[in-house]
Write a protein that holds these residues in place. Structure first.
Motif, PDB file in Angstrom:
ATOM      1  N   SER A  96       0.827  -1.208   0.000  1.00  0.00           N
ATOM      2  CA  SER A  96       0.000   0.000   0.000  1.00  0.00           C
ATOM      3  C   SER A  96       0.856   1.251   0.000  1.00  0.00           C
TER       4      SER A  96
ATOM      5  N   ILE B  50      -3.941   3.869  -0.881  1.00  0.00           N
ATOM      6  CA  ILE B  50      -4.142   3.186  -2.155  1.00  0.00           C
ATOM      7  C   ILE B  50      -3.406   1.862  -2.074  1.00  0.00           C
ATOM      8  N   ASN B  51      -4.095   0.781  -2.372  1.00  0.00           N
ATOM      9  CA  ASN B  51      -3.476  -0.536  -2.229  1.00  0.00           C
ATOM     10  C   ASN B  51      -3.847  -1.458  -3.385  1.00  0.00           C
ATOM     11  N   GLY B  52      -3.132  -2.552  -3.483  1.00  0.00           N
ATOM     12  CA  GLY B  52      -3.447  -3.579  -4.456  1.00  0.00           C
ATOM     13  C   GLY B  52      -4.361  -4.617  -3.846  1.00  0.00           C
ATOM     14  N   LYS B  53      -4.347  -5.825  -4.401  1.00  0.00           N
ATOM     15  CA  LYS B  53      -5.117  -6.931  -3.860  1.00  0.00           C
ATOM     16  C   LYS B  53      -4.322  -7.595  -2.738  1.00  0.00           C
TER      17      LYS B  53
ATOM     18  N   ASP C 236      -9.696  -9.839  -3.801  1.00  0.00           N
ATOM     19  CA  ASP C 236     -10.040  -8.699  -4.660  1.00  0.00           C
ATOM     20  C   ASP C 236     -10.770  -7.630  -3.857  1.00  0.00           C
TER      21      ASP C 236
ATOM     22  N   GLN D 231      -9.570  -0.687  -3.546  1.00  0.00           N
ATOM     23  CA  GLN D 231      -8.229  -0.124  -3.707  1.00  0.00           C
ATOM     24  C   GLN D 231      -8.021   1.185  -2.951  1.00  0.00           C
TER      25      GLN D 231
ATOM     26  N   ASN E 299     -15.792  -4.621  -1.933  1.00  0.00           N
ATOM     27  CA  ASN E 299     -15.716  -5.051  -3.325  1.00  0.00           C
ATOM     28  C   ASN E 299     -16.098  -6.521  -3.510  1.00  0.00           C
TER      29      ASN E 299
END
Length: 213
Positions: A100, A126-129, A153, A156, A188
């Motif tokens: 992140s 802000i981050n990924g999976k 998933d 973000q 999500n």
């Protein structure tokens, strides 16, 4: 990440522009590094906090009277584990990693010039999976019909109010802060037709060393 770096450069320029008020010598750039403990607060499964790392840059500038303004960008790897079941080996905790980046804007009340202050304010992450521990993607999450790979998933973006304390000397300080994500990090997953109403709010305890240039 390029957008984050451009945003941080803009923030640095902004704080330098207005941070000339007052007599205190606290307009300075900081380099930070440290550790974090990430907790995913959810009733959907049994999660346990684990330790990750932080690294970042900040700008502290005079704002008004005993108040400073602190802009910062921080890159982190967060870790936690989830209880799972395996057909042969029984129960097993599976580790999840979350890379992140955070941009924050905090007010800092100076208790002792260059030595002690308290900070609070908002930050955006802000981050990924989620990244599942290799070889354990098909473990069944305890108490559910979900596989470990089914919950990666996530959203973000997350918004965290944060509060912390900074102590030390002019060029070397320690910072401890707590952040609580008010956005539903697992929201999500509700669009994946997995059969559950997912709700999860992250909490992050940070401990960083700050070197001011």
């Amino acid at each position: 990440m390029k957008k984050l770096l451009l945003s941080f450069c803009f923030l640095l320029f902004s704080v330098i522009s207005f941070a000339q008020y007052g007599y205190r010598d606290s307009n300075r750039i900081g380099i930070s590094a440290g550790i974090n403990q990430f907790t995913l607060n959810t009733n959907n499964f049994d999660s346990k906090p684990d330790t990750g790392w932080n690294a970042g840059l900040s700008m502290r500038g005079n704002f008004y009277d005993n108040w400073d303004m602190v802009y910062a960008i921080q890159f982190s790897e967060n870790n936690f584990s989830v209880a799972t079941d395996r057909l042969v080996f029984g129960k097993e905790d599976v580790n999840y990693k979350l890379p992140s980046a955070q941009i924050s804007l905090q007010l800092s009340y100076v208790l002792i010039d260059n030595h002690l202050s308290i900070e609070f304010g908002p930050l955006v992450q802000i981050n990924g999976k989620f990244k599942v521990e290799s070889g354990k993607e098909n473990n069944v999450i305890s108490g559910t019909t979900l596989l470990a790979k089914d919950i990666v998933d996530i959203g973000q973006f997350n918004f965290y109010p944060t509060v912390g304390i900074t102590a030390g000397v002019k060029h070397f300080r320690f910072n401890v802060s707590y952040q609580y994500g008010i956005s539903n990090m697992l929201g999500n997953l509700n669009s994946k037709n997995l059969g559950y109403n997912f709700r999860g709010n992250p909490g992050i305890l940070n401990g960083n060393v700050l070197i001011y240039l």
